[in-house]
Design an enzyme around this catalytic site. Structure first.
Site, PDB file in Angstrom:
ATOM      1  N   LEU A 191      88.257  17.203  46.161  1.00  0.00           N
ATOM      2  CA  LEU A 191      88.574  17.272  44.732  1.00  0.00           C
ATOM      3  C   LEU A 191      89.934  16.611  44.557  1.00  0.00           C
ATOM      4  CD1 LEU A 191      88.311  18.220  41.790  1.00  0.00           C
ATOM      5  CD2 LEU A 191      89.382  20.370  42.490  1.00  0.00           C
ATOM      6  N   GLU A 192      89.956  15.574  43.723  1.00  0.00           N
ATOM      7  CA  GLU A 192      91.213  14.883  43.442  1.00  0.00           C
ATOM      8  C   GLU A 192      91.712  15.403  42.096  1.00  0.00           C
ATOM      9  OE1 GLU A 192      90.677  10.655  42.678  1.00  0.00           O
ATOM     10  OE2 GLU A 192      92.706  10.211  43.364  1.00  0.00           O
ATOM     11  N   ILE A 193      92.842  16.087  42.127  1.00  0.00           N
ATOM     12  CA  ILE A 193      93.416  16.599  40.874  1.00  0.00           C
ATOM     13  C   ILE A 193      94.444  15.590  40.393  1.00  0.00           C
ATOM     14  CG2 ILE A 193      94.970  18.368  39.954  1.00  0.00           C
ATOM     15  CD1 ILE A 193      93.467  20.446  41.444  1.00  0.00           C
TER      16      ILE A 193
ATOM     17  N   THR B  48      91.765   7.553  44.474  1.00  0.00           N
ATOM     18  CA  THR B  48      90.535   7.148  45.175  1.00  0.00           C
ATOM     19  C   THR B  48      89.847   5.950  44.508  1.00  0.00           C
ATOM     20  OG1 THR B  48      89.393   8.892  43.997  1.00  0.00           O
ATOM     21  CG2 THR B  48      90.015   9.366  46.263  1.00  0.00           C
TER      22      THR B  48
END
Ligand SMILES: NC(=O)c1ccc[n+]([C@@H]2O[C@H](COP(=O)([O-])OP(=O)(O)OC[C@H]3O[C@@H](n4cnc5c(N)ncnc54)[C@H](O)[C@@H]3O)[C@@H](O)[C@H]2O)c1
Length: 704
Positions: free
Chosen positions: A458-460, A496
């Site tokens: 999970l990219e916050i 990403t």
């Protein structure tokens, strides 16, 4: 410090493994020494008839060997010695004159399973949390405490390789079926049943096991010729899967084979040698560092600012929305309102989730009761009526800035002041979505990857306005959903998508230069990516690829980039990828076929492939260099985040340790020189990031 609590029940010593101050038990040297001392006592104390090993932890027997003791040793020799010390104690258990029975509930991994294999009898709870595995290969090593010798002798060579080579989980019912455990009982009845088993063996002698192998397995495994066929096929299959990038699976096969040729005793000695060899490789070191990165990322850096979340609203019940709802109810145990434009659309997402739950219940991974309980946390909706009680809303509607802004306004009107608004956009800057919002401090990016249930990252994404408690709470939710979380700053494509874009663009440029679709996919799989760029474009969708390409092009072009417009051209021509079965490949038949029709957009059907290594590096270094740009521009907070994001989100070859460890391994100087060489040959898009060039000059590493 005592790891083992001993109680005598009915002349049986019940040893409870309980590592003080830790959530799970891990096998370390002190625990092993205490075992050894206990075994001496067991065999000299006439009052004792045998022993039971059981865990004092909730849902965990032994999570594996303590990786710190592995990390503390650098050389193959040191690692070999570690393995031999373990063998000594496990051999002692196996040779004990009095029976030792193991009672397993919860995870029983690596060294934990190897310890169990040395015992006389294995009991396990029927519980879904009971899972056994020898996952050492995931750290680039081999089972080094007897696993490669004892497991095949217990369940058969082919089955043992089938579990050890991928490090696959074995759930309780399968474990019983293949003969890995002898008996299944309810978790509350484990201890009593184990004591009974000790007494039975003490009275009547060793437990007699049935050979659970099939006739074909027995025939093949029962003679040297059959076995050599098994080993050679296993090597071939492994090479096909790993492309030779991972030494550990081959060492596992070598170890098992050696043990069958030379007997178990010599096999164990050789296992220790191979364990040492595998553990000293750069591949293993990279995988161990990755493991530590993932473990560290479980700790929320802003833990003291987390606000409670009970109910999550998910907007959009499509591919991503249904996945996010799924991990939220399943792993996070949140209540979820899943809203789409109509109840029928919402129901489509609900059905996907239900089908998965049902499958798990049929496979007995969960009980029908648990299935129903999990499903009851999900409610479909076509309005915001019940959104007043949501603590967080995650949107996964179409990728359209105006739509997302409209949704922000709707959600702000329907929810309380401290409801978080998270967007799962794949490329729109979060600040743009937050523009005009009433509560911009509540807005954050939560970028999941497809398929959400499987992809670990999970990219916050935070904007300068995002409040710390919002970041803290989003992090907490991500960890509860089972994700490894990185937090990055806002910008086009965040981290990403930003590093993926130039990689994909280079692949399209190579296609324009004449390379073939299958060549590009093949060489990048050889480089270590799980899928090639062409297949990935089809999975992501040409429309998404085109959209991302267009969004990011101005940034790259300003640096001398050369943006391919082919994704857009293909999208306009109706080649959308897997979603309409027509992209770089066609998906009409069972096996996907290269779509040669596409070549008319790339200079015709005659293809001529460039030098493979140059092409591999052109694509991979585009990603690596862009990762350095992200660190330089503060999109990334650390090289570790960059490595985790690239590996877990995009499949950057894990054995390299990620783009930053790759640079350290190859040397910043070498990478810079390659990029300069490519700049001269292929254009200024390859110009090394200043930070990289500086590292090369000062001969520094990203990791000290
Ligand atoms: N597909 C991927 O691999 C991926 C990965 C990461 C992020 N994303 C992002 O996730 C978002 C959704 O992508 P997807 O692939 O799930 O798309 P999708 O087309 O599968 O699903 C979108 C859903 O949103 C619904 N929707 C549209 N307008 C709505 C509204 N006003 N209210 C409620 N629901 C509405 C649609 O009916 C549809 O069910 C996009 O922003 C995309 O960029 C996608």
């Amino acid at each position: 410090m005592s790891y083992l609590q001993k109680e005598i029940k009915n002349s049986v010593a019940v040893l409870t493994l309980d590592k003080p101050g830790e959530k799970v038990n891990t096998l370390d040297e002190s625990m092993m020494v205490q075992f050894s001392e206990f075994l001496d006592e067991l065999n000299t104390n006439d009052e004792l008839r045998g022993a039971v090993l059981i865990s004092g932890k909730k849902d965990n027997f032994i999570a594996g060997a303590d990786i710190d003791m592995f990390k503390a040793r650098d050389t193959a020799e040191e690692l070999e010695e570690l393995s031999l010390n373990g063998h000594e104690i496990l051999n002692k258990i196996e040779a004990s004159a009095k029976p030792v029975v193991v009672a397993i509930h919860g995870s029983c991994m690596g060294g934990g399973l190897e310890l169990s294999l040395a015992c006389d009898y294995r009991l396990a709870s029927k519980h879904p949390k009971t899972v056994l595995a020898l996952p050492e290969v995931k750290l680039g090593v081999i089972p080094g405490t007897g696993g490669t010798q004892r497991l095949p002798r217990l369940i058969g060579i082919q089955k043992a390789l089938g579990y050890m080579l991928p490090g696959k989980n074995i759930y309780a019912h399968s474990a019983k079926k293949i003969g890995l455990v002898d008996e299944l009982v309810h978790k509350d009845a484990l201890e009593e049943a184990a004591i009974k088993a000790v007494l039975k063996i003490a009275d009547k002698g060793p437990h007699q096991r049935k050979d659970k192998r099939s006739l074909v397995e027995k025939l093949l495994e029962g003679n040297p010729i059959g076995r050599s066929i098994i080993f050679s096929q296993a090597r071939k299959k492994t090479m096909g899967q790993t492309k030779g990038n991972y030494p550990a699976p081959l060492y596992i096969i070598d170890s098992v084979e050696f043990g069958y040729k030379n007997g178990k005793k010599k096999g164990l000695e050789h296992e220790a040698v191979l364990f040492g060899k595998a553990g000293a490789t750069s591949e293993s070191r990279a995988l161990v560092n990755l493991f530590f990165g993932i473990t560290d990322a479980k700790k929320n850096p802003l833990a003291d600012q987390v606000k409670p979340v009970k109910t999550i609203g998910v907007l959009g019940a499509g591919l991503m929305g249904s996945g996010i709802a799924d991990v939220s109810i399943n792993k996070g145990k949140y209540s979820v309102l899943l809203k789409d434009r109509t109840l029928e659309d919402a129901a489509k997402g609900e059905k996907v989730i239900w089908d998965e739950l049902n499958k798990k219940s049929k496979k007995r991974i969960i009980t029908p009761f648990e299935r129903d309980e999990i499903a009851s946390r999900l409610t479909g909706a076509d309005s915001y009526d019940a959104f007043g009680k949501t603590d967080m809303v995650i949107e996964a509607v179409f990728e359209d800035l105006d739509l997302k802004r409209k949704i922000v306004a709707e959600v702000e009107a329907a929810t309380d002041d401290d409801c978080i608004f998270a967007s799962n956009t794949s490329s729109l800057p979060i600040s743009d979505i937050a523009q005009g919002a009433k509560r911009p401090e509540n807005i954050i990016g939560m970028h999941y990857f497809s398929p959400v249930q499987k992809m670990p990252l999970l990219e916050i994404i935070t904007t300068p306005q995002t409040a710390d408690w919002v970041t803290a709470t989003a992090y907490e939710v991500g960890v509860k959903q089972g994700k490894t979380v990185i937090v990055v700053n806002d910008g086009p494509g965040f981290y990403t998508t930003r590093i993926l874009a130039p990689y994909m663009n280079e692949a399209l440029l190579l296609l324009e230069e004449g390379a073939s679709i299958e060549f590009l996919d093949k060489i990048m799989k050889q480089f270590g990516y799980p899928v090639g760029p062409m297949a990935l474009l089809d999975e992501v969708g040409m429309d998404v690829g085109a959209h991302v390409g267009e969004t990011m092009a101005p940034m790259f072009d300003a640096r001398g980039g050369k943006s391919s417009t082919k994704a857009k051209e293909l999208m306009d021509a109706g080649f959308l990828g897997r979603k309409n079965k027509k992209g770089m490949y066609t998906y009409e038949s069972k096996k996907k076929q290269v779509n040669t029709g596409i070549y008319q957009y790339f200079g015709g059907s005659a293809r001529s492939n460039p030098d493979a290594e140059t092409a591999q590096l052109r694509m991979a270094l585009m990603m690596v260099n862009e990762a350095v740009y992200c660190l330089q521009e503060d999109i990334l907070k650390s090289p570790t985040d960059g490595d985790l994001g690239a590996i877990l989100g995009l499949g950057f070859p894990p054995f390299t340790g990620g783009p930053f460890r790759y640079i350290d391994l190859k040397g910043a100087k070498w990478v810079t020189e390659k990029l300069n060489e490519f700049t001269d040959t292929f254009g200024p898009r390859f110009k090394p990031a200043e930070l990289l060039a500086d590292m090369a000059k000062s001969r520094k590493d990203f990791y000290e």
